[in-house]
Design a protein around this motif. Structure first.
Motif, PDB file in Angstrom:
ATOM      1  N   ARG A 303       0.869  -1.182   0.000  1.00 16.14           N
ATOM      2  CA  ARG A 303       0.000   0.000   0.000  1.00 16.14           C
ATOM      3  C   ARG A 303       0.907   1.235   0.000  1.00 16.14           C
ATOM      4  NH1 ARG A 303      -4.802   1.829   2.195  1.00 16.14           N
ATOM      5  NH2 ARG A 303      -5.763   0.196   0.928  1.00 16.14           N
ATOM      6  N   VAL A 304       0.693   2.107  -0.975  1.00 15.11           N
ATOM      7  CA  VAL A 304       1.413   3.371  -1.048  1.00 15.11           C
ATOM      8  C   VAL A 304       0.412   4.487  -0.767  1.00 15.11           C
ATOM      9  CG1 VAL A 304       2.708   4.945  -2.539  1.00 15.11           C
ATOM     10  CG2 VAL A 304       3.120   2.480  -2.674  1.00 15.11           C
ATOM     11  N   LEU A 305       0.783   5.389   0.149  1.00 15.88           N
ATOM     12  CA  LEU A 305      -0.105   6.484   0.539  1.00 15.88           C
ATOM     13  C   LEU A 305       0.411   7.798  -0.045  1.00 15.88           C
ATOM     14  CD1 LEU A 305      -2.538   7.432   2.259  1.00 15.88           C
ATOM     15  CD2 LEU A 305      -0.935   7.750   4.156  1.00 15.88           C
ATOM     16  N   VAL A 312       3.837   9.817   0.904  1.00 15.52           N
ATOM     17  CA  VAL A 312       4.277  10.033   2.283  1.00 15.52           C
ATOM     18  C   VAL A 312       4.617   8.734   3.005  1.00 15.52           C
ATOM     19  CG1 VAL A 312       3.005  12.194   2.510  1.00 15.52           C
ATOM     20  CG2 VAL A 312       1.894  10.053   3.147  1.00 15.52           C
ATOM     21  N   ALA A 313       4.124   7.587   2.501  1.00 17.10           N
ATOM     22  CA  ALA A 313       4.409   6.326   3.192  1.00 17.10           C
ATOM     23  C   ALA A 313       4.114   5.156   2.280  1.00 17.10           C
ATOM     24  CB  ALA A 313       3.573   6.217   4.472  1.00 17.10           C
ATOM     25  N   ALA A 314       4.766   4.032   2.582  1.00 18.88           N
ATOM     26  CA  ALA A 314       4.500   2.775   1.873  1.00 18.88           C
ATOM     27  C   ALA A 314       4.669   1.636   2.861  1.00 18.88           C
ATOM     28  CB  ALA A 314       5.439   2.611   0.687  1.00 18.88           C
ATOM     29  N   ALA A 315       3.832   0.616   2.725  1.00 18.00           N
ATOM     30  CA  ALA A 315       3.895  -0.522   3.635  1.00 18.00           C
ATOM     31  C   ALA A 315       3.603  -1.809   2.891  1.00 18.00           C
ATOM     32  CB  ALA A 315       2.887  -0.338   4.773  1.00 18.00           C
ATOM     33  N   ARG A 316       4.242  -2.888   3.317  1.00 18.83           N
ATOM     34  CA  ARG A 316       3.903  -4.221   2.807  1.00 18.83           C
ATOM     35  C   ARG A 316       2.919  -4.840   3.780  1.00 18.83           C
ATOM     36  NH1 ARG A 316       6.023  -9.681   2.898  1.00 18.83           N
ATOM     37  NH2 ARG A 316       7.951  -9.129   3.964  1.00 18.83           N
ATOM     38  N   THR A 391      -8.676  -7.194  10.046  1.00 15.60           N
ATOM     39  CA  THR A 391      -8.969  -8.625  10.164  1.00 15.60           C
ATOM     40  C   THR A 391      -7.781  -9.404  10.714  1.00 15.60           C
ATOM     41  OG1 THR A 391      -8.311  -9.004   7.851  1.00 15.60           O
ATOM     42  CG2 THR A 391     -10.651  -8.542   8.285  1.00 15.60           C
ATOM     43  N   GLY A 392      -6.813  -8.661  11.284  1.00 12.30           N
ATOM     44  CA  GLY A 392      -5.681  -9.332  11.926  1.00 12.30           C
ATOM     45  C   GLY A 392      -4.404  -9.318  11.128  1.00 12.30           C
ATOM     46  N   GLY A 393      -4.383  -8.663   9.963  1.00 12.39           N
ATOM     47  CA  GLY A 393      -3.176  -8.584   9.162  1.00 12.39           C
ATOM     48  C   GLY A 393      -2.098  -7.747   9.837  1.00 12.39           C
ATOM     49  N   THR A 394      -0.898  -7.817   9.281  1.00  7.70           N
ATOM     50  CA  THR A 394       0.226  -7.046   9.806  1.00  7.70           C
ATOM     51  C   THR A 394       0.789  -6.170   8.696  1.00  7.70           C
ATOM     52  OG1 THR A 394       1.763  -8.855   9.295  1.00  7.70           O
ATOM     53  CG2 THR A 394       0.823  -8.788  11.520  1.00  7.70           C
ATOM     54  N   SER A 395       1.608  -5.196   9.081  1.00  6.22           N
ATOM     55  CA  SER A 395       2.198  -4.311   8.075  1.00  6.22           C
ATOM     56  C   SER A 395       3.672  -4.089   8.383  1.00  6.22           C
ATOM     57  CB  SER A 395       1.479  -2.958   8.051  1.00  6.22           C
ATOM     58  OG  SER A 395       1.667  -2.255   9.263  1.00  6.22           O
ATOM     59  N   ILE A 396       4.431  -3.904   7.309  1.00  5.29           N
ATOM     60  CA  ILE A 396       5.868  -3.655   7.413  1.00  5.29           C
ATOM     61  C   ILE A 396       6.169  -2.381   6.637  1.00  5.29           C
ATOM     62  CG2 ILE A 396       8.181  -4.560   6.898  1.00  5.29           C
ATOM     63  CD1 ILE A 396       6.818  -7.391   6.816  1.00  5.29           C
TER      64      ILE A 396
END
Length: 876
Positions: A303-305, A312-316, A391-396
């Motif tokens: 996800r790129v914001l 401003v941010a990106a996360a896996r 739903t319980g996912g995680t982000s990096i």
């Protein structure tokens, strides 16, 4: 024990200016007043066993375990309940720590005060803390876990979401005020014309067309494809025939998702056979008849914001999963994962607890697994088909790893779709390479993307993505509030408020103001009634047309729920006199001063507090205010005025018939008091006081002397403009005055005015206010006895717990102590009393009606005036 009342304070209040969110519970300990904790056998042991975490409460001891020590040596139950209410909120994930418990003037009755994060939670905590204390007293079991869970559920139901909450927190850190509009996530930042609104991450600047585009996944995909941005191949389907045709074109594996879906609802990924495809179509069509079928892109979910067209941010994102250890089954692995302290109920922690749902069971079924299956050591078992954190996912966090070409592409996408806050979902092996090299693709573009994964990733650096949103809404130099002048005091508040508002309006501002008779914008009444509380203040501050606010602020609203604003530019205190004493734990002028000074304590440090130098209690608070202080007086030789002059400070005085601003020894005359209509040709001294207060406040804000003077000359008092404030109605042979005076100080002001009024007979219509002290009612009767030749005693509409005979008796006692032989009669109904007075008026009579229902009295007098004019026309 009995709870008498629970109030939620939402603004600066008598307990704290800084801590605005406080619960105030009035608690009657009843028989427990005789039993401090050291007299209740086993209480210390029971409370420590039930809530061991209370050991962290230092209490007045100042050391860990201080509270338990107080319990052991003996403290009252109100104090215990305060600490329980704080701790159960903290255990439910809402860390709070401020509390006060003070006995009222009624023995055994306490005000238990503690702060809250969510109002409904705070109220529940107050009620439940009493129940917990009662269970501990009686030695009964209490299910603390159920209480904590209930608090969490209430919080999740009413709280702002993590994205909305982060923007609010960022605004608060910049001292930008905010108001929640309704019960959802719609929030207003700032006040009046300078407000900005947002909901979740949709802002007032977000294009509705852009949102429509983003919600139409097929249109989004086509627009991106036409702009040479990589997207998965695929098509829309509505039935199995369409589905089969698309699969023949693109082949397996595929992804199915509803055209209008969100948050991954109805999606199926990595589908590899016809049976699974049909099930996926059926599942997607629960949310949308049209379903997107695309080629499944292998890789990771990113996800790129992009905010204000800047990345401003990106996360896996990683879907909820467990990793096998060869010993525990899947359910046991889920339970173990949910014990991670980072996971919590709803949005309370960085991660959300993993729940087993239909999606989980379907994924396991595809693997031919059940919850009892024991995965091999190191085997990753995915439990959700999407990577949503909810739903319980995680982000990096991978913000610093994004390739410049991918950054440029993301910023292009935000402009192509037209979103000011844009979440871009990408499937790729990595973002360190351009997508055209890694084989990745844009899966989706989201309006109102969630911020949680960036604010608190499970791995990597947290990113303050709320800051660029606030930067976008309020670029450097853009104001976020409007000027606010707040007026408080015992008498003169409404007239002073109206005078200041008139000056402000005359200087070109669109002004909104609140008074005890209504809410006004540009002199148009929008709401009738006593509107001097926080909700009325919010009404003005929420109006997007208001450029300047002048807010009459009475004691009732401050006590009930605090101020309706965080800070004001100028606070005006007209005076502090005996009124409303004996009510709501306000028993003395000292108590009343504490309430009134809340307004002055809310003045900005760079702002001004305007005080009455002729009023003892007003000046008592002048020394320890954080703002600048200026004072006014009817006597330029007042010792406080003299002292301020020596110090070169600003004052406003009445001298030699002039209203004068003084800066040290320099005098700047605004004009002769008698030239200002509100002063009744200079005869109404209390109106001159109001002019002094209004002139000083206006001057301190920055209005010019000539502008102030011209405004005061054009402020014409009338029943329409200043209802109930020295309204004089002229008849052919007599006059009628209607005024709202209802306390000894107000009566004395009328008495001072009447000394300058020539009349053959002065008739007064008065009443006693049922919820005032006996002495106050007597004193009003005494003053009335001095200033009138004949008195008609009538009754208020609401006797407030008293009988007519009791109130009238006190008035008569006061009249008889005036030293003057005055005649009187009793006519219970106000209208009948006024009709009788007019009927008995002779040449030169001056009738004074001190009325609590101003509009009724004014209507009647104006009706009589109209009749007189009609009779004159007939005679012509």
């Amino acid at each position: 024990m009995k709870i008498e009342k629970i109030q939620a304070l939402r603004g600066p209040n008598i307990w704290s200016i800084r801590r605005k969110k406080l619960i105030q519970m009035r608690l009657d300990l009843e028989e427990m007043e005789n039993y401090p904790t050291n007299k209740i056998e086993g209480f210390r042991e029971r409370i420590e066993k039930l809530i061991p975490s209370l050991i962290t409460h230092r209490c007045s001891e100042g050391v860990e375990g201080g509270f338990f020590h107080r319990v052991e040596t003996g403290t009252w139950m109100g104090h215990v309940i305060e600490h329980i209410a704080l701790e159960i909120q903290t255990l439910a994930g809402m860390d709070v720590g401020f509390g006060r418990t003070r006995e009222t003037k009624t023995p055994g009755v306490y005000n238990v005060v503690f702060n809250y994060l969510e109002e409904n939670v705070g109220i529940y905590a107050a009620e439940e803390a009493v129940k917990i204390a009662e269970a501990l007293i009686e030695g009964k079991d209490y299910n603390l876990n159920a209480c904590i869970q209930k608090l969490k559920e209430i919080r999740e139901r009413v709280r702002l979401g993590p994205s909305t909450g982060s923007i609010v927190e960022e605004a608060v850190s910049r001292k930008i005020p905010w108001i929640r509009l309704g019960t959802n996530s719609l929030v207003q930042l700032g006040y009046g014309v300078n407000q900005q609104r947002f909901q979740a991450t949709i802002t007032g600047k977000t294009s509705s067309i852009a949102v429509d585009i983003a919600c139409n996944k097929e249109l989004t995909k086509r627009m991106l494809h036409d702009a040479a941005i990589p997207v998965p191949i695929g098509d829309l389907v509505v039935d199995e025939e369409d589905l089969n045709n698309v699969i023949k074109k693109i082949g397996y594996p595929i992804v199915l998702k509803p055209l209008d879906g969100n948050h991954g609802k109805g999606s199926s990924i990595n589908v590899n056979d016809w049976e699974a495809a049909k099930i996926g179509l059926e599942h997607a069509q629960k949310y949308s008849r049209k379903v997107i079928v695309e080629k499944y892109i292998t890789g990771y979910d990113f996800r790129v914001l992009v905010i204000d067209n800047k990345m401003v941010a990106a996360a896996r994102r990683v879907p909820a999963h467990v990793v096998g250890d060869g010993e525990l089954n899947i359910q046991q692995l889920i339970d173990k994962e949910n014990q991670d302290p980072r996971r919590g109920y709803g949005h309370e922690n960085v991660l959300t607890e993993i729940e087993v749902d239909k999606d989980t069971l379907e994924l396991l079924e595809k693997l031919q697994y059940t919850l009892e299956t024991i995965p091999q050591k190191g085997e990753v078992v995915y439990l959700k088909s999407t990577a949503n954190l909810s739903t319980g996912g995680t982000s990096i966090d991978v913000t610093d790893m994004v390739h410049p070409e991918n950054i440029t592409m993301a910023e292009r996408i935000s402009k192509i779709i037209g979103l000011d806050v844009c979440g871009i979902d990408i499937m790729a092996e990595n973002l360190t390479q351009p997508l055209k090299e890694s084989g990745g693709a844009i899966i989706e573009v989201n309006a109102a993307p969630g911020f949680r994964m960036h604010l608190a990733p499970s791995e990597g650096l947290p990113r303050n993505v709320a800051a660029p949103v606030v930067d976008m809404l309020y670029p450097q130099g853009k104001p976020f509030t409007i000027p606010i002048i707040a007026v408080t005091g015992t008498n003169g508040k409404t007239t002073t408020t109206r005078l200041i508002s008139h000056i402000v309006k005359s200087n070109g501002y669109r002004v909104g103001f609140t008074t005890s008779d209504g809410i006004y914008i540009q002199n148009t009444m929008l709401s009738k009634g006593d509107t001097t509380g926080p909700l009325s203040a919010e009404f003005i501050l929420k109006d997007p047309t208001v450029e300047f606010a002048v807010l009459e602020t009475a004691r009732g609203g401050i006590l009930r729920s605090g101020l309706g604003f965080s800070q004001c530019d100028i606070g005006v205190l007209t005076n502090i006199e005996e009124d409303h004493l004996g009510m709501n734990d306000i028993h003395s002028l000292r108590d009343l001063t504490k309430v009134k000074r809340v307004v002055l304590d809310s003045v900005k440090k760079t702002g001004w507090s305007v005080l009455n130098a002729d009023n003892e209690y007003s000046m008592k608070i002048a020394k320890d205010l954080d703002s600048n202080v200026a004072i006014f007086s009817m006597d330029e030789n007042n010792p406080h005025i003299v002292k301020f002059a020596k110090e070169g400070r600003i004052t406003c005085v009445y001298e030699e018939g002039f209203v004068t601003i003084k800066k040290g020894d320099w005098k700047i005359r605004i004009g002769k008091a008698k030239d200002f209509p509100i002063t009744m040709d200079g005869k109404a001294r209390f109106m001159i006081e109001n002019v002094l207060a209004a002139s000083l406040a206006s001057y301190l804000y920055g209005f010019g002397i000539e502008d102030i003077s011209n405004s005061l000359r054009t402020f014409i008092p009338s029943a329409q403009l200043t209802p109930g404030r020295l309204n004089v109605f002229k008849f052919k042979s007599f006059k009628v005055l209607i005024d709202f005076a209802h306390n000894p100080s107000g009566y004395e002001a009328i008495e001072d005015y009447l000394k300058n009024v020539e009349a053959t007979k002065k008739i007064g219509i008065i009443s006693g206010v049922g919820d005032r002290r006996d002495n106050d009612i007597r004193e009003c009767g005494k003053i009335a006895g001095r200033m009138f030749d004949h008195i008609i005693i009538r009754n208020e509409k609401h006797l407030r717990g008293r009988t007519e005979e009791e109130i009238n008796g006190l008035i008569i006692e006061g009249m008889q102590s005036s030293g003057k032989d005055v005649s009187y009669e009793i006519i219970p109904k106000e209208i009948e009393a006024l009709k009788h007075a007019i009927g008995m008026a002779e040449e030169g009579t001056f009738i004074t009606a001190l009325s609590d229902v101003i509009s009724n009295a004014i209507d009647l007098v104006q009706e009589y005036q109209a009749r007189e004019l009609l009779e004159e026309d007939k005679n012509l």
